[in-house]
Design a protein around this motif. Structure first.
Motif, PDB file in Angstrom:
ATOM      1  N   ALA A  91       0.776  -1.262   0.013  1.00  0.00           N
ATOM      2  CA  ALA A  91      -0.071  -0.067  -0.001  1.00  0.00           C
ATOM      3  C   ALA A  91       0.840   1.111   0.014  1.00  0.00           C
ATOM      4  O   ALA A  91       0.452   2.347  -0.379  1.00  0.00           O
ATOM      5  CB  ALA A  91      -1.116  -0.143   1.365  1.00  0.00           C
ATOM      6  N   ARG A  92       2.159   1.213   0.628  1.00  0.00           N
ATOM      7  CA  ARG A  92       2.887   2.367   0.560  1.00  0.00           C
ATOM      8  C   ARG A  92       3.577   2.905  -0.694  1.00  0.00           C
ATOM      9  O   ARG A  92       3.795   3.995  -1.053  1.00  0.00           O
ATOM     10  CB  ARG A  92       4.056   2.346   1.535  1.00  0.00           C
ATOM     11  N   GLN A  93       3.330   1.833  -1.867  1.00  0.00           N
ATOM     12  CA  GLN A  93       3.796   2.265  -3.263  1.00  0.00           C
ATOM     13  C   GLN A  93       2.483   2.662  -4.111  1.00  0.00           C
ATOM     14  O   GLN A  93       1.996   1.867  -4.641  1.00  0.00           O
ATOM     15  CB  GLN A  93       4.462   1.177  -3.754  1.00  0.00           C
ATOM     16  N   VAL A 213       1.201   7.836  17.204  1.00  0.00           N
ATOM     17  CA  VAL A 213       0.100   6.999  16.725  1.00  0.00           C
ATOM     18  C   VAL A 213       0.704   7.047  15.122  1.00  0.00           C
ATOM     19  O   VAL A 213       0.629   8.002  14.495  1.00  0.00           O
ATOM     20  CB  VAL A 213      -1.126   7.748  16.754  1.00  0.00           C
ATOM     21  N   ASP A 214       0.962   5.859  14.670  1.00  0.00           N
ATOM     22  CA  ASP A 214       1.201   5.845  13.184  1.00  0.00           C
ATOM     23  C   ASP A 214       0.274   4.661  12.557  1.00  0.00           C
ATOM     24  O   ASP A 214      -0.096   3.852  13.386  1.00  0.00           O
ATOM     25  CB  ASP A 214       2.757   5.442  13.075  1.00  0.00           C
ATOM     26  N   ASP A 215       0.467   4.284  11.059  1.00  0.00           N
ATOM     27  CA  ASP A 215      -0.345   3.728  10.685  1.00  0.00           C
ATOM     28  C   ASP A 215       0.717   2.101  10.547  1.00  0.00           C
ATOM     29  O   ASP A 215      -0.069   1.289  10.959  1.00  0.00           O
ATOM     30  CB  ASP A 215      -0.712   3.780   9.236  1.00  0.00           C
ATOM     31  N   VAL A 216       1.598   2.290  10.241  1.00  0.00           N
ATOM     32  CA  VAL A 216       2.591   0.869  10.092  1.00  0.00           C
ATOM     33  C   VAL A 216       3.828   1.276  11.019  1.00  0.00           C
ATOM     34  O   VAL A 216       4.492   2.384  10.975  1.00  0.00           O
ATOM     35  CB  VAL A 216       3.171   0.850   8.671  1.00  0.00           C
ATOM     36  N   ILE A 217       4.487   0.423  11.706  1.00  0.00           N
ATOM     37  CA  ILE A 217       5.602   0.200  12.379  1.00  0.00           C
ATOM     38  C   ILE A 217       6.369  -0.793  11.523  1.00  0.00           C
ATOM     39  O   ILE A 217       5.782  -1.916  11.669  1.00  0.00           O
ATOM     40  CB  ILE A 217       5.660  -0.153  13.837  1.00  0.00           C
ATOM     41  N   SER A 218       7.363  -0.528  10.771  1.00  0.00           N
ATOM     42  CA  SER A 218       8.081  -1.295   9.922  1.00  0.00           C
ATOM     43  C   SER A 218       9.489  -1.645  10.526  1.00  0.00           C
ATOM     44  O   SER A 218       9.746  -2.394  11.441  1.00  0.00           O
ATOM     45  CB  SER A 218       7.999  -0.791   8.570  1.00  0.00           C
ATOM     46  N   THR A 219      10.468  -0.675  10.418  1.00  0.00           N
ATOM     47  CA  THR A 219      11.833  -1.037  10.576  1.00  0.00           C
ATOM     48  C   THR A 219      11.873  -0.478  11.818  1.00  0.00           C
ATOM     49  O   THR A 219      12.881  -0.794  12.943  1.00  0.00           O
ATOM     50  CB  THR A 219      13.191  -0.234   9.897  1.00  0.00           C
ATOM     51  N   GLY A 220      10.915   0.096  12.574  1.00  0.00           N
ATOM     52  CA  GLY A 220      11.044   1.001  13.885  1.00  0.00           C
ATOM     53  C   GLY A 220      11.634   2.458  13.750  1.00  0.00           C
ATOM     54  O   GLY A 220      11.523   3.009  15.072  1.00  0.00           O
ATOM     55  N   GLY A 221      12.365   2.805  12.656  1.00  0.00           N
ATOM     56  CA  GLY A 221      13.276   3.611  12.825  1.00  0.00           C
ATOM     57  C   GLY A 221      12.325   5.288  13.096  1.00  0.00           C
ATOM     58  O   GLY A 221      12.704   6.111  13.727  1.00  0.00           O
ATOM     59  N   THR A 222      10.975   5.247  12.632  1.00  0.00           N
ATOM     60  CA  THR A 222      10.225   6.227  12.627  1.00  0.00           C
ATOM     61  C   THR A 222      10.048   6.656  14.153  1.00  0.00           C
ATOM     62  O   THR A 222       9.988   7.561  14.733  1.00  0.00           O
ATOM     63  CB  THR A 222       8.992   6.384  11.978  1.00  0.00           C
ATOM     64  N   ILE A 223       9.465   5.421  14.982  1.00  0.00           N
ATOM     65  CA  ILE A 223       8.912   5.236  16.103  1.00  0.00           C
ATOM     66  C   ILE A 223      10.257   5.728  17.091  1.00  0.00           C
ATOM     67  O   ILE A 223      10.137   6.561  18.261  1.00  0.00           O
ATOM     68  CB  ILE A 223       8.300   4.081  16.547  1.00  0.00           C
TER      69      ILE A 223
HETATM   70  C1  R5P Z   1       5.264   6.320   6.516  1.00  0.00           C
HETATM   71  O1  R5P Z   1       4.843   7.150   5.897  1.00  0.00           O
HETATM   72  C2  R5P Z   1       4.407   5.452   7.434  1.00  0.00           C
HETATM   73  O2  R5P Z   1       3.369   6.224   8.047  1.00  0.00           O
HETATM   74  C3  R5P Z   1       5.300   5.060   8.723  1.00  0.00           C
HETATM   75  O3  R5P Z   1       5.716   6.060   9.304  1.00  0.00           O
HETATM   76  C4  R5P Z   1       6.335   4.176   8.175  1.00  0.00           C
HETATM   77  O4  R5P Z   1       6.084   3.191   7.136  1.00  0.00           O
HETATM   78  C5  R5P Z   1       6.896   3.498   9.211  1.00  0.00           C
HETATM   79  O5  R5P Z   1       8.183   2.936   8.826  1.00  0.00           O
HETATM   80  P1  R5P Z   1       9.509   2.600   9.883  1.00  0.00           P
HETATM   81  O6  R5P Z   1       9.173   1.810  10.966  1.00  0.00           O
HETATM   82  O7  R5P Z   1      10.339   1.818   8.996  1.00  0.00           O
HETATM   83  O8  R5P Z   1      10.016   3.850  10.132  1.00  0.00           O
END
Ligand code: R5P
Length: 292
Positions: A91-93, A213-223
């Motif tokens: 969904a992110r692409q 609050v975020d939609d996805v936590i992926s690598t965790g870098g953002t959080i």
């Molecule tokens: C990005 O726009 C999304 O809303 C998430 O912030 C992002 O996918 C989080 O990715 P990651 O955990 O790798 O920082």
């Protein structure tokens, strides 16, 4: 309705079936052929039934399994097939960023809706993907489920880690009747981000119990970077909440080290799934099934 739990979403499928007054629930038989191809078989007859297939598509194999389950449901006699994809991968692409790229979200939407009478998904990265569907598509927000959970905790301020998440935190802030702020995010690469916060908002953070609050936590870098910034700004505590918890590699441990709590919904199986979207999905299914 007859609920079928794909291997990526068995627990959530069962929760949805309970929400639907204990609608019948089945787990298909699965195996791999020697060449690696997948085999599935639905044990029960679905003659005349509305089949609801629940399968997040975290991996490409999950997507193939979903395609096989939809076909199997038709073969088993289902009258209608409702496809529930709690976590909709790719969904992110949601647009072509560079020449030569696909719009991956659209390509995946095309195969998800094939053979489906309706599709239900949860918290898409952006509403753009909705436009890729020609069949009825319902997007359930994961925010009410997270709000039901955060309402039981002490939260003074809701934080979006980026501009793209503002609508989400606005909704959360309204449900919890709390203020919100937005960080400025600059993505360096897939694993690294830089975050900043203006002076006025820094004052709001000082002494506050904040929830990112975020939609996805992926690598965790953002959080991780958001939590460190908020701590430097004097937050009394920092919680991390997301709808879809991928928690790649050591993301969970890295976030745990810099926050006071990690909360996710159950769209994906992960160690932080504490809020369920089952009631919200069940409500949509009930409404759609009863429709014209
Ligand atoms: C990005 O726009 C999304 O809303 C998430 O912030 C992002 O996918 C989080 O990715 P990651 O955990 O790798 O920082």
């Amino acid at each position: 309705m007859y609920l079928i739990g794909g291997s990526a979403s068995t627990a959530l499928a069962e929760r949805i079936s309970r929400e639907l007054e204990n609608a019948p629930f089945g787990l298909p038989f699965q195996k791999r052929f020697p060449d690696g191809e997948m085999y599935v078989r639905i044990g029960d007859s679905l003659a005349g039934a509305d089949a609801v297939i629940v399968q997040s598509t975290r991996t490409d194999a999950d997507l193939v399994e979903l395609l096989l389950l939809k076909d199997a449901a038709r073969e088993a006699g289902a009258r209608r097939v409702f496809t529930v994809v709690p976590y909709f991968a790719y969904a992110r692409q949601d647009r072509r960023f560079y020449p030569g790229e696909p719009v991956s979200a659209r390509a995946v939407a095309n195969v998800v809706e094939l053979g489906s009478d309706a599709v239900v998904t949860v918290e898409l990265h952006s509403p753009l993907t909705l436009g890729a569907f020609s069949k009825p598509i319902y997007e359930v927000s994961g925010i009410p489920a997270l709000a039901r959970l955060l309402a039981q905790r002490q939260v003074d301020l809701i934080v979006s880690p980026d501009k793209g998440g503002v609508a989400r935190v606005e909704r959360m802030a309204k449900l919890l009747d709390k203020p919100w702020i937005q960080l400025a995010k600059h993505r360096i690469d897939s694993d690294h981000v830089e975050l900043s916060l203006g002076a006025a908002d820094r004052e709001k953070v000082r002494g506050a119990r904040v929830a990112i609050v975020d939609d996805v936590i992926s690598t965790g870098g953002t959080i991780v970077e958001s939590a460190k910034l908020l701590a430097r700004c004097g937050a009394a505590s920092v919680a991390a909440a997301c709808v879809h918890g991928l928690f790649l590699r050591d993301a969970f441990e890295r976030i745990k080290a810099v926050t006071d709590g990690i909360y996710s919904t159950d769209t994906l199986v992960n160690p932080a799934e504490k809020a369920s979207v089952a009631p919200d999905i069940a409500q949509i299914l009930r409404q759609h099934a009863a429709g014209p």
